[in-house]
Design a protein around this motif. Structure first.
Motif, PDB file in Angstrom:
ATOM      1  N   GLU A   1       0.812  -1.216   0.000  1.00 41.95           N
ATOM      2  CA  GLU A   1       0.000   0.000   0.000  1.00 41.95           C
ATOM      3  C   GLU A   1       0.851   1.275   0.000  1.00 41.95           C
ATOM      4  OE1 GLU A   1      -2.917  -0.294   3.111  1.00 41.95           O
ATOM      5  OE2 GLU A   1      -3.717  -2.193   2.346  1.00 41.95           O
ATOM      6  N   ILE A   2       1.884   1.275  -0.841  1.00 43.20           N
ATOM      7  CA  ILE A   2       2.735   2.460  -0.962  1.00 43.20           C
ATOM      8  C   ILE A   2       2.892   2.899  -2.415  1.00 43.20           C
ATOM      9  CG2 ILE A   2       4.063   2.299   1.185  1.00 43.20           C
ATOM     10  CD1 ILE A   2       6.185   0.699  -0.355  1.00 43.20           C
ATOM     11  N   GLY A   3       2.010   2.444  -3.277  1.00 39.39           N
ATOM     12  CA  GLY A   3       2.086   2.843  -4.678  1.00 39.39           C
ATOM     13  C   GLY A   3       1.968   4.347  -4.865  1.00 39.39           C
ATOM     14  N   HIS A   4       1.227   5.013  -3.979  1.00 38.66           N
ATOM     15  CA  HIS A   4       1.003   6.453  -4.116  1.00 38.66           C
ATOM     16  C   HIS A   4       2.243   7.288  -3.808  1.00 38.66           C
ATOM     17  CE1 HIS A   4       0.406   5.464   0.108  1.00 38.66           C
ATOM     18  NE2 HIS A   4       0.527   6.738   0.423  1.00 38.66           N
ATOM     19  N   VAL A   5       3.283   6.667  -3.203  1.00 34.35           N
ATOM     20  CA  VAL A   5       4.501   7.435  -2.898  1.00 34.35           C
ATOM     21  C   VAL A   5       5.683   7.024  -3.772  1.00 34.35           C
ATOM     22  CG1 VAL A   5       3.789   7.813  -0.506  1.00 34.35           C
ATOM     23  CG2 VAL A   5       5.281   5.864  -1.038  1.00 34.35           C
ATOM     24  N   GLN A   6       5.454   6.212  -4.804  1.00 32.18           N
ATOM     25  CA  GLN A   6       6.565   5.654  -5.566  1.00 32.18           C
ATOM     26  C   GLN A   6       7.407   6.710  -6.282  1.00 32.18           C
ATOM     27  OE1 GLN A   6       5.506   3.449  -9.292  1.00 32.18           O
ATOM     28  NE2 GLN A   6       3.413   3.735  -8.545  1.00 32.18           N
TER      29      GLN A   6
END
Length: 200
Positions: free
Chosen positions: A115-120
């Motif tokens: 759940e860290i795709g938004h900070v890639q």
């Protein structure tokens, strides 16, 4: 029948000529997790580094029978690179193990699962400590290694992050992977053997 992923025989390590641990035997099989427990300075991190081949034990031998991924107590990320750039760099260290197309798909899958795709696209310097830990764990997932060597993997994780890690550990074990984790806290409701270092 379960496979042996790692075997440590009669392993010892000394600091200033004093034994930190000695005559240690450990076998890790597929679908098995071992939690390494002990007080501070009992040798948990040192043992993990011996198993990963980062330092040489004073005695004994370690044999790793499959690909492994190591996560140290520190995340080992570059503050100036983005999340995705860091993961590409980490997987480049496994270039002999993982084709480029598999590395990219592994990164994408790990970002989603943790759940860290938004900070890639953000630099690691801009992330919270918990987000940084998730990025480092994403590198482990994306490596597709069968053996995970994890040093205090719960460091900086909140309850949601710890639950995600517990789910990934369960998934890894169910798929025939193995885990050795140095930890002060149980890694969720998972079956695990305990290896106690120092006084219990």
């Amino acid at each position: 029948m379960s496979e042996v992923l790692l075997r440590a025989s009669d392993v010892g390590y000394e600091v200033d000529d004093l034994p930190l641990f000695h005559e240690l035997d450990l076998v890790v099989r597929s679908s098995e997790m071992v939690e390494v427990r002990g007080a501070n300075a009992s040798g948990k991190s040192t043992l993990l580094r011996c198993l990963a081949g980062l330092i040489r034990p004073a005695s004994g031998a370690v044999q790793v029978h499959d690909q492994f991924a190591y996560l140290g107590h520190r995340s080992g990320l570059s503050d100036t690179l983005t999340v995705r750039e860091n993961l590409r760099w980490l997987l480049a260290l496994c270039s002999g193990q993982l084709p480029a197309n598999e590395a990219e798909s592994g990164i994408e899958e790990a970002l989603v699962r943790l759940e860290i795709g938004h900070v890639q696209g953000r630099t690691v310097a801009s992330l919270s400590a918990g987000q940084r830990r998730r990025v480092a764990l994403a590198g482990v997932l994306a490596s597709r290694a069968r053996l995970w060597l994890l040093d205090e993997p719960l460091t900086a994780l909140d309850d949601a992050g710890a639950a995600l890690l517990a789910g990934e550990l369960r998934r890894h074990l169910d798929c025939g992977g193995g885990v050795v984790a140095a930890t002060h806290r149980a890694l969720g409701p998972l079956p695990a053997r305990t290896l106690q270092l120092g006084e219990s």
